[in-house]
Scaffold this motif. Sequence first.
Motif, PDB file in Angstrom:
ATOM      1  N   MET A   1       1.198  -0.933  -0.161  1.00 31.31           N
ATOM      2  CA  MET A   1      -0.124  -0.012  -0.248  1.00 31.31           C
ATOM      3  C   MET A   1       1.169   1.269   0.211  1.00 31.31           C
ATOM      4  O   MET A   1       0.738   2.289  -0.955  1.00 31.31           O
ATOM      5  CB  MET A   1      -0.845  -0.103   1.378  1.00 31.31           C
ATOM      6  N   GLN A   2       2.452   1.360   0.931  1.00 26.31           N
ATOM      7  CA  GLN A   2       2.333   2.639   0.830  1.00 26.31           C
ATOM      8  C   GLN A   2       3.634   2.597  -0.528  1.00 26.31           C
ATOM      9  O   GLN A   2       3.364   3.916  -0.723  1.00 26.31           O
ATOM     10  CB  GLN A   2       3.561   2.461   1.787  1.00 26.31           C
ATOM     11  N   THR A   3       3.996   1.302  -0.841  1.00 25.73           N
ATOM     12  CA  THR A   3       5.452   1.676  -1.947  1.00 25.73           C
ATOM     13  C   THR A   3       3.862   2.094  -3.234  1.00 25.73           C
ATOM     14  O   THR A   3       4.707   2.524  -4.296  1.00 25.73           O
ATOM     15  CB  THR A   3       5.551   0.367  -2.441  1.00 25.73           C
TER      16      THR A   3
ATOM     17  N   GLY B   1       4.431   6.383  -4.281  1.00 25.06           N
ATOM     18  CA  GLY B   1       5.393   6.003  -5.559  1.00 25.06           C
ATOM     19  C   GLY B   1       4.164   6.843  -6.633  1.00 25.06           C
ATOM     20  O   GLY B   1       5.187   8.046  -7.359  1.00 25.06           O
ATOM     21  N   SER B   2       3.481   6.786  -7.120  1.00 26.07           N
ATOM     22  CA  SER B   2       2.520   7.893  -7.563  1.00 26.07           C
ATOM     23  C   SER B   2       2.437   8.999  -7.125  1.00 26.07           C
ATOM     24  O   SER B   2       2.698  10.062  -8.202  1.00 26.07           O
ATOM     25  CB  SER B   2       1.086   7.246  -7.648  1.00 26.07           C
ATOM     26  N   VAL B   3       2.644   9.514  -5.759  1.00 23.10           N
ATOM     27  CA  VAL B   3       3.002  10.675  -5.131  1.00 23.10           C
ATOM     28  C   VAL B   3       4.545  11.069  -5.571  1.00 23.10           C
ATOM     29  O   VAL B   3       4.151  12.696  -6.157  1.00 23.10           O
ATOM     30  CB  VAL B   3       2.262  10.557  -3.882  1.00 23.10           C
ATOM     31  N   LEU B   4       5.628  10.657  -5.578  1.00 27.97           N
ATOM     32  CA  LEU B   4       6.759  10.686  -5.313  1.00 27.97           C
ATOM     33  C   LEU B   4       6.665  10.949  -6.884  1.00 27.97           C
ATOM     34  O   LEU B   4       8.600  11.341  -7.614  1.00 27.97           O
ATOM     35  CB  LEU B   4       7.577   9.983  -4.814  1.00 27.97           C
ATOM     36  N   ALA B   5       6.256  10.736  -8.073  1.00 27.87           N
ATOM     37  CA  ALA B   5       6.169  10.461  -9.855  1.00 27.87           C
ATOM     38  C   ALA B   5       6.104  11.568 -10.074  1.00 27.87           C
ATOM     39  O   ALA B   5       6.380  11.928 -11.070  1.00 27.87           O
ATOM     40  CB  ALA B   5       5.959   8.792  -9.989  1.00 27.87           C
ATOM     41  N   THR B   6       5.623  12.817  -9.411  1.00 31.71           N
ATOM     42  CA  THR B   6       5.381  13.749 -10.246  1.00 31.71           C
ATOM     43  C   THR B   6       5.918  14.930 -10.123  1.00 31.71           C
ATOM     44  O   THR B   6       6.715  14.651  -9.589  1.00 31.71           O
ATOM     45  CB  THR B   6       4.223  14.339  -8.917  1.00 31.71           C
TER      46      THR B   6
END
Length: 412
Positions: free
Chosen positions: A198-200, A204-209
């Motif tokens: 769940m964390q990944t 991951g989608s948030v930090l890829a912005t």
Amino acid sequence: RRSSATSGDAGARRLPSGELAGANVGAGPALQPLPPQLPPSVGRSVSGHPPLLMAPYEDPEKSPLDLLTLAHNAFRRELIDVYEMLAYFELAGEAALHAEAVRFFDHWAVFDGFARAMLDMEHAVLFPALQAAHIVLPRPLQEEPRAAASQALRDLLDAVGAQKGALLGSAKLRVEMGAALKACCDAIAARATSYFGMQTTLLGSVLATAHARAAIPSKRRAEIMREIAAYFLKAKPDGTMYVVMLSQWLSGTRSRSAVKTNAVNMAAVQSWRYDNLSAVQYPRYAVWEKRYFASMHDDVRFFKARRAALEARNARAATKAHRDLTRAVTRSNKRELRSYDRATSAAVSNPLTRALSRSSVAPSPSIGTRAQSAATVPGVAPSASAAVNSSAPDVSGDLSGLSISGEPLSPT
């Protein structure tokens, strides 16, 4: 031996079909089938562990998600070692010793401390750093839902510690130690896999912005990684051990000699030491690493060796039992074949049986010949003579093999 024990007439004397048909020896010998061959896994009966796969890891300066992956992979690596140790208790059962159970719980205490330090680090260092960079976290990663998920994992860790007193105090309960602790570890693995996944996925989608990459540049990510290492180093009760556990999975092996001879894997650990430890801590890491291999790694190696010895002993016992059963079945089949052979030989050696065997296949007089002979009997009606002849047994076969007082018998 197998062919002689499974074939019905392999041990009996070959008899002519006419003689064997005339011999009243009943059905063939009743043979028992040989036991099946032992499987290659004889002696090994452990259930293994659920899949614990390492997440991709590059470098925090290249991938912001590696700030989370580093500790997660270290947790997975150490949990796999716990499963290796539990495999011995699952196989040994009541043969497990009290000292071995104590050694396992000593190892578990270190792993338990590392797991709790990892959960505390996320709440104290990682997520506050992301929030300080004005990154909006999804609802499941906010403080209250994250604390609830973290507490569920802590409760499962507490369940293992709660069984320590009972399992160490009673030899009867120690028989169930492997199954009981493995059930707890399975629950921990399932909960951790769900929590880490769940964390990944969400982080991951948030930090890829683009906003997150601009808010947390590579220099800031390196600073966060050093803060994570410093938090583990200060964690109680054994921070130096936790730092080694945090980084040793990068080597990709559990053998200290293999680490020393593998320059690529060793370079990954050396690079992490250089980037995240201070000038004072860097030379001390070798001492911490030596203590890690002397305790944590040696525990796993000890239980692996104990399990291998127990599997070899079980395999020898199973092979001996299988060999004894095969020999018993083979001896029983041989006795049955010899008994059948004697009965067949006795029946065939009887002269009357030989004569009856040949007479059963000799051509008998035709119906016309019998009727003609019945018509020539004086004082008897033809129909009555035919009835007498038809009811009388036919003994006109070849009796050349029989004699009375040395005089051969003729068909008449």
